[in-house]
Design an enzyme around this catalytic site. Structure first.
Site, PDB file in Angstrom:
ATOM      1  CG  HIS A  40      -1.957  -1.070   1.231  1.00 50.18           C
ATOM      2  ND1 HIS A  40      -3.263  -0.897   0.825  1.00 50.18           N
ATOM      3  CD2 HIS A  40      -1.866  -2.368   1.604  1.00 50.18           C
ATOM      4  CE1 HIS A  40      -3.922  -2.037   0.972  1.00 50.18           C
ATOM      5  NE2 HIS A  40      -3.093  -2.952   1.433  1.00 50.18           N
ATOM      6  CG  ASN A  74      -7.953  -4.180   1.082  1.00 51.64           C
ATOM      7  OD1 ASN A  74      -7.233  -3.201   1.292  1.00 51.64           O
ATOM      8  ND2 ASN A  74      -7.495  -5.411   1.097  1.00 51.64           N
TER       9      ASN A  74
HETATM   10  C1  HEM Z   1      -0.948  -1.791   4.944  1.00 51.25           C
HETATM   11  C2  HEM Z   1      -5.387  -3.542   4.342  1.00 51.25           C
HETATM   12  C3  HEM Z   1      -3.760  -8.013   5.136  1.00 51.25           C
HETATM   13  C4  HEM Z   1       0.395  -6.125   6.562  1.00 51.25           C
HETATM   14  C5  HEM Z   1      -2.278  -1.886   4.684  1.00 51.25           C
HETATM   15  C6  HEM Z   1      -3.111  -0.793   4.293  1.00 51.25           C
HETATM   16  C7  HEM Z   1      -4.368  -1.286   4.136  1.00 51.25           C
HETATM   17  C8  HEM Z   1      -4.323  -2.691   4.410  1.00 51.25           C
HETATM   18  C9  HEM Z   1      -5.596  -0.501   3.758  1.00 51.25           C
HETATM   19  C10 HEM Z   1      -2.671   0.622   4.043  1.00 51.25           C
HETATM   20  C11 HEM Z   1      -2.834   1.466   5.255  1.00 51.25           C
HETATM   21  C12 HEM Z   1      -2.508   2.886   4.933  1.00 51.25           C
HETATM   22  O1  HEM Z   1      -3.229   3.484   4.113  1.00 51.25           O
HETATM   23  O2  HEM Z   1      -1.532   3.411   5.491  1.00 51.25           O
HETATM   24  C13 HEM Z   1      -5.313  -4.912   4.472  1.00 51.25           C
HETATM   25  C14 HEM Z   1      -6.440  -5.801   4.364  1.00 51.25           C
HETATM   26  C15 HEM Z   1      -5.983  -7.063   4.569  1.00 51.25           C
HETATM   27  C16 HEM Z   1      -4.558  -6.956   4.824  1.00 51.25           C
HETATM   28  C17 HEM Z   1      -7.860  -5.368   4.111  1.00 51.25           C
HETATM   29  C18 HEM Z   1      -6.719  -8.371   4.595  1.00 51.25           C
HETATM   30  C19 HEM Z   1      -7.991  -8.474   4.848  1.00 51.25           C
HETATM   31  C20 HEM Z   1      -2.540  -7.879   5.682  1.00 51.25           C
HETATM   32  C21 HEM Z   1      -1.790  -8.952   6.277  1.00 51.25           C
HETATM   33  C22 HEM Z   1      -0.619  -8.414   6.695  1.00 51.25           C
HETATM   34  C23 HEM Z   1      -0.629  -7.017   6.343  1.00 51.25           C
HETATM   35  C24 HEM Z   1      -2.259 -10.389   6.421  1.00 51.25           C
HETATM   36  C25 HEM Z   1       0.530  -9.076   7.406  1.00 51.25           C
HETATM   37  C26 HEM Z   1       0.461 -10.140   8.154  1.00 51.25           C
HETATM   38  C27 HEM Z   1       0.398  -4.824   6.166  1.00 51.25           C
HETATM   39  C28 HEM Z   1       1.545  -3.964   6.298  1.00 51.25           C
HETATM   40  C29 HEM Z   1       1.163  -2.711   5.818  1.00 51.25           C
HETATM   41  C30 HEM Z   1      -0.213  -2.827   5.422  1.00 51.25           C
HETATM   42  C31 HEM Z   1       2.900  -4.366   6.849  1.00 51.25           C
HETATM   43  C32 HEM Z   1       2.002  -1.463   5.712  1.00 51.25           C
HETATM   44  C33 HEM Z   1       1.643  -0.539   6.825  1.00 51.25           C
HETATM   45  C34 HEM Z   1       2.400   0.748   6.800  1.00 51.25           C
HETATM   46  O3  HEM Z   1       3.608   0.730   6.514  1.00 51.25           O
HETATM   47  O4  HEM Z   1       1.786   1.792   7.097  1.00 51.25           O
HETATM   48  N1  HEM Z   1      -3.048  -3.037   4.760  1.00 51.25           N
HETATM   49  N2  HEM Z   1      -4.193  -5.634   4.752  1.00 51.25           N
HETATM   50  N3  HEM Z   1      -1.817  -6.733   5.751  1.00 51.25           N
HETATM   51  N4  HEM Z   1      -0.643  -4.122   5.635  1.00 51.25           N
HETATM   52 FE1  HEM Z   1      -2.423  -4.852   5.274  1.00 51.25          FE
END
Ligand code: HEM
Length: 525
Positions: A75, A148
């Site tokens: 993202h 999402n």
């Molecule tokens: C970032 C949604 C699954 C790890 C994000 C962001 C969203 C999101 C919207 C961006 C946040 C922003 O705008 O700053 C989702 C959704 C998931 C999912 C809906 C599944 C339903 C996962 C999983 C992991 C993960 C399973 C790890 C085990 C991360 C990481 C970031 C991130 C590391 C970066 C955060 C940052 O650096 O600010 N996710 N994600 N996500 N997600 Fe997920």
């Protein structure tokens, strides 16, 4: 914007200087020292070496050298806006969360929309999932709904997330493609991960190329819990419904827009909010109890499944309005840190293994990305309610404990105290079982909802899904990967599978994939 007449003066070297006068502030260093000349470094003679003593030059360059921070590991490309959430009526029956107690209450909000796979400089209209992350600054701390624009996900267990993302992002040797799903590694992983099929149908649909961020739905994806004052639990799914409805572009439009204006979605949001066309979403909840959850063949803990809205109609509980762009992109949109584990008292997690893993991952990644455990001190991340901790020090500490006591219990009658009544309490779910790496049988059906989604689409939209699959798979060089995907499609819709196979020029139809996907409910021998 007013363009002021600039007062320009010639410096000793003949260069033009803009100097402070009238209402213009005096330029200073970061230490506050007034600067006399910001264009010439300190030298020995006009053509001599620059001296080490030039502290102004050093500060300016050092600060510049450190401007970049790591982009988000996923993202990375996103765009945010401020606004508020307005509660329609009290939900005290279901939750004790303060935000849902009073009709008409307004809670400040910050939302960041994003693509998932592309890097920070990638194009807005890549075929991709869109992040829909909402931070609600409630009176009981920040609540982040990190969702999402699609209601399901590719994998059922967070332990697979690094593999999914490695496969989706640029291939490690070539470092391309940067923002498209069309490559061998991605489709290889997908072809070997049948649980991704439902999400693939969404990702190949028009939902993956939205017309604008203002025309997208948002989903919390997982099943969460609401807990009322008696700690009674109701399962809940969070849905954001855009007031403007859903709109997408066609693929050939997306390709052209990406070339002509890779900032298309950003510009649209910026222009709309500056013109006073504030985008709005309604928060809707699907509420259900354990008996209802048990009535399905699938598992409500499985993030590759939805609860169809015609089976369980969502109820509207509030609206989200975005009415102000950030003053500074970096300070706010880039430094905002969303975390699934940020929930207020009255909202709790389910055992969805994807959610459980996310609850671990986000704090870790924020500390790494923002560089300090004190990222919560940044204004965009700080709560807007009173807050008191005994946490102290660390890099960039701006909110150390006040007074003598930085621990508890203490005898000085100083510092904050726990509150069993007001504080967060987990739902006391009874848990027992062998400690092992198991996957329940209730997570085994990977095709029914993929089919349901496909047949729910208008024939034109079905055609778009077939074209998207054909386009994507035509970029895949390895024949067996194409065949494996077609073999999964055969379990979803026969006509779709044949259409894609024909368009790809497959010599023979593969056999349908083994629908009895392996699960591990037994203990290893
Ligand atoms: C970032 C949604 C699954 C790890 C994000 C962001 C969203 C999101 C919207 C961006 C946040 C922003 O705008 O700053 C989702 C959704 C998931 C999912 C809906 C599944 C339903 C996962 C999983 C992991 C993960 C399973 C790890 C085990 C991360 C990481 C970031 C991130 C590391 C970066 C955060 C940052 O650096 O600010 N996710 N994600 N996500 N997600 Fe997920």
């Amino acid at each position: 914007t007013t363009i002021h007449d600039q007062k320009l003066q010639r410096g000793e070297g003949g260069e033009l200087h803009q100097t402070a006068s009238g209402s213009t502030a005096v330029l200073t260093s970061a230490q506050g020292g007034p600067v006399s000349d910001d264009q010439n470094s300190l030298r020995i003679g006009a053509r001599g070496p620059t001296v080490l003593e030039d502290f102004h030059f050093r500060e300016k360059i050092f600060h510049f050298d450190h401007e970049r921070i790591p982009e988000r590991v996923v993202h990375a490309r996103g765009y945010g806006a401020h606004g508020y959430f307005e509660t329609y009526e009290s939900l005290a029956k279901y939750t004790r969360a303060d935000i849902f107690q009073r009709a008409g209450e307004k809670t400040p909000a910050f939302v960041r929309f994003s693509t998932v796979a592309g890097n920070k400089g990638s194009a807005d209209l890549a075929r991709d999932v869109r992040g829909f992350a909402v931070k609600l600054y409630t009176q009981e701390g920040n609540w982040d709904i990190v969702g999402n624009n699609m209601p399901v996900f590719f994998i059922q267990d967070a332990i697979k997330f690094p593999d999914l993302i490695h496969a989706a992002k640029a291939e490690p040797n070539s470092d391309f493609p940067q923002a498209q799903t069309a490559h061998d590694n991605f489709w290889d992983f997908i072809s070997l991960t049948p649980e991704s099929m439902h999400m693939i149908m969404w990702a190949m649909s028009d939902r993956a190329i939205p017309r604008s961020l203002r025309f997208m739905e948002g989903f919390g994806v997982h099943t969460f819990r609401l807990l009322n004052a008696k700690d009674e639990s109701t399962f809940v799914k969070f849905l954001w419904k855009p007031k403007l409805g859903l709109q997408s572009v066609a693929w050939n439009e997306a390709v052209k827009i990406n070339g002509a204006d890779p900032d298309f979605h950003r510009r649209d949001l910026w222009d709309a909010i500056h013109a006073g066309n504030f985008p709005e979403w309604e928060l809707q909840l699907q509420l259900f109890d354990q008996a209802f959850a048990d009535s399905f063949d699938f598992d409500i803990l499985d993030p590759t499944k939805i609860i169809p809205e015609e089976v369980l109609p969502p109820i509207a509980v509030g609206r989200l309005v975005l009415d102000r762009m950030p003053d500074n992109f970096f300070a706010e949109t880039e430094q905002v840190a969303f975390m699934t584990q940020n929930v207020p008292p009255g909202v709790d997690f389910s055992n969805d293994p994807l959610l459980q893993g996310r609850n671990f991952s986000y704090l870790d990644t924020q500390i790494k990305r923002l560089g300090s455990t004190n990222f919560t001190h940044l204004p965009i991340n700080a709560p807007k309610c009173p807050f008191h901790t005994f946490q102290q020090d660390g890099h960039m500490a701006m909110r150390n404990p006040v007074g003598r006591a930085n621990y508890q219990p203490n005898s000085w009658d100083e510092g904050p105290r726990e509150s069993p009544q007001k504080g967060f309490r987990s739902f006391a779910e009874a848990e027992a079982g062998p400690k092992a790496r198991l996957r329940p049988e209730s997570f085994a059906d990977h095709y029914s909802q993929a089919r349901q989604f496909y047949i729910s689409q208008h024939p034109v939209e079905q055609g778009h899904i077939a074209s998207a699959l054909t386009f994507e798979l035509s970029k895949v060089q390895t024949p067996v990967i194409r065949e494996r995907i077609v073999s999964h499609l055969l379990n979803i819709d026969d006509a779709l599978a044949r259409k894609v196979a024909d368009a790809l020029g497959l010599k023979a139809m593969p056999k349908p994939a083994d629908a009895a996907a392996p699960t591990r409910t037994d203990l290893p021998a």
